[in-house]
Design an enzyme around this catalytic site. Sequence first.
Site, short mmCIF file in Angstrom:
data_model
loop_
_atom_site.label_atom_id
_atom_site.label_comp_id
_atom_site.label_asym_id
_atom_site.label_seq_id
_atom_site.Cartn_x
_atom_site.Cartn_y
_atom_site.Cartn_z
N GLY A 135 0.83 -1.21 0.00
CA GLY A 135 0.00 0.00 0.00
C GLY A 135 0.86 1.25 0.00
N GLY A 147 -0.06 8.00 1.13
CA GLY A 147 -0.33 7.94 2.57
C GLY A 147 0.84 7.42 3.39
CE1 TYR A 193 -9.10 0.44 9.30
CE2 TYR A 193 -9.35 1.13 11.59
CZ TYR A 193 -8.59 1.07 10.43
OH TYR A 193 -7.33 1.62 10.39
N1 LIG Z 1 -4.63 7.31 8.67
C1 LIG Z 1 -4.90 6.94 9.91
O1 LIG Z 1 -5.31 7.76 10.76
C2 LIG Z 1 -4.70 5.52 10.34
C3 LIG Z 1 -4.91 5.22 11.70
C4 LIG Z 1 -4.70 3.92 12.12
C5 LIG Z 1 -4.28 2.96 11.23
N2 LIG Z 1 -4.12 3.28 9.91
C6 LIG Z 1 -3.69 2.19 9.01
O2 LIG Z 1 -2.57 2.60 8.27
C7 LIG Z 1 -2.55 1.94 6.99
C8 LIG Z 1 -2.33 2.95 5.88
O3 LIG Z 1 -3.42 3.84 5.93
P1 LIG Z 1 -3.43 5.28 5.25
O4 LIG Z 1 -4.02 6.18 6.25
O5 LIG Z 1 -2.13 5.58 4.63
O6 LIG Z 1 -4.54 5.02 4.13
P2 LIG Z 1 -4.65 5.43 2.59
O7 LIG Z 1 -4.09 6.77 2.35
O8 LIG Z 1 -6.07 5.14 2.25
O9 LIG Z 1 -3.70 4.37 1.88
C9 LIG Z 1 -3.98 3.01 1.89
C10 LIG Z 1 -3.16 2.33 0.84
O10 LIG Z 1 -3.49 0.93 0.86
C11 LIG Z 1 -3.68 0.51 -0.47
N3 LIG Z 1 -4.52 -0.67 -0.60
C12 LIG Z 1 -5.84 -0.81 -0.38
N4 LIG Z 1 -6.25 -2.05 -0.68
C13 LIG Z 1 -5.15 -2.70 -1.12
C14 LIG Z 1 -4.90 -4.00 -1.59
N5 LIG Z 1 -5.89 -4.90 -1.71
N6 LIG Z 1 -3.65 -4.35 -1.95
C15 LIG Z 1 -2.63 -3.46 -1.85
N7 LIG Z 1 -2.80 -2.20 -1.44
C16 LIG Z 1 -4.05 -1.83 -1.07
C17 LIG Z 1 -4.27 1.70 -1.19
O11 LIG Z 1 -4.09 1.50 -2.56
P3 LIG Z 1 -4.73 2.44 -3.70
O12 LIG Z 1 -3.82 3.63 -3.74
O13 LIG Z 1 -4.67 1.60 -4.93
O14 LIG Z 1 -6.13 2.75 -3.24
C18 LIG Z 1 -3.47 2.84 -0.57
O15 LIG Z 1 -2.27 3.04 -1.27
C19 LIG Z 1 -3.85 1.15 6.91
O16 LIG Z 1 -3.63 -0.19 7.25
C20 LIG Z 1 -4.73 1.83 7.97
O17 LIG Z 1 -5.72 0.95 8.46
C21 LIG Z 1 -4.31 4.53 9.44
#
Ligand SMILES: NC(=O)c1ccc[n+]([C@@H]2O[C@H](COP(=O)([O-])OP(=O)(O)OC[C@H]3O[C@@H](n4cnc5c(N)ncnc54)[C@H](OP(=O)(O)O)[C@@H]3O)[C@@H](O)[C@H]2O)c1
Length: 236
Positions: free
Chosen positions: A10, A14, A159
């Site tokens: 991913g 982000g 989630y």
């Molecule tokens: N942001 C927060 O506040 C927060 C808090 C707690 C935990 N997290 C965790 O941190 C991680 C990253 O989150 P983020 O905030 O950076 O989210 P984000 O900006 O939505 O990025 C998520 C990334 O995961 C990719 N993805 C989704 N489905 C996938 C799949 N089947 N195979 C490979 N890649 C896939 C997306 O790909 P595409 O670009 O193709 O859509 C995107 O690049 C996640 O696991 C999230 O649950 C985030």
Amino acid sequence: MEKKVALITGAYKGLGLEIARQLGQQGIIVLLGARSIEKAEVAAAELREEKIEARGVELDVTDSTHISSATEWIESEYGRLDILVNNAGIYLDHLGNTLDVMRSSFEVNVFGPQALSEALLPLLKASPAGRIVNQSSILGSLGTLLSDEMLGSASAPAYTTSKAALNAWTVQLSIRLKTTNVKVNACHPGWVKTDMGGDGAPMEISEGAETAVWLATLPADGPTGGFFHKEEALPW
Ligand SMILES: NC(=O)c1ccc[n+]([C@@H]2O[C@H](COP(=O)([O-])OP(=O)(O)OC[C@H]3O[C@@H](n4cnc5c(N)ncnc54)[C@H](OP(=O)(O)O)[C@@H]3O)[C@@H](O)[C@H]2O)c1
């Protein structure tokens, strides 16, 4: 000394992209996984502009063909993997409280990391210091969800249960790997300004990446089988 090699899922945007950047800034070769090779190449090219050794990998974590191709490619190019950051994740609860939403969330947030880690374990064991980081969330902490502070404010069944399952699996895997050089930990990045976290989040992406980067580069006497935010253990 040989450079370390890290795979981050991913990583198109982000937290994933920033984790790759911060690992790359430490001289680690970073392999950026994204659902399409085009996205992976765009992200890797961005980091190469910053003098980071970065390569793109087509890797939808729900696609077993992608997982086996990526594994074979890493084996043939490097013969081992030092760091795996299972960062890819989705939040779908706004689509409704349905079994489909639950299943899709588990596919990406739990079964994806599980399938990828299992495939890459031989390469991680070939590293003198293999590290697996599972990008979880404080919303996967049952103790926290039940606290007075949170009670009723986090209605996201798919989630939260998928991240709780990821946490439980982190512990299981760490028990299995106890006698190896591979450490596995779960990470809470904080509430971070990404597409998932939204503009209202208090934390910048650079700060949000720090916990995963720390866990990815733990020394030999570092923890395994834990759940952390900013070097502090979190309640399960
Ligand atoms: N942001 C927060 O506040 C927060 C808090 C707690 C935990 N997290 C965790 O941190 C991680 C990253 O989150 P983020 O905030 O950076 O989210 P984000 O900006 O939505 O990025 C998520 C990334 O995961 C990719 N993805 C989704 N489905 C996938 C799949 N089947 N195979 C490979 N890649 C896939 C997306 O790909 P595409 O670009 O193709 O859509 C995107 O690049 C996640 O696991 C999230 O649950 C985030």
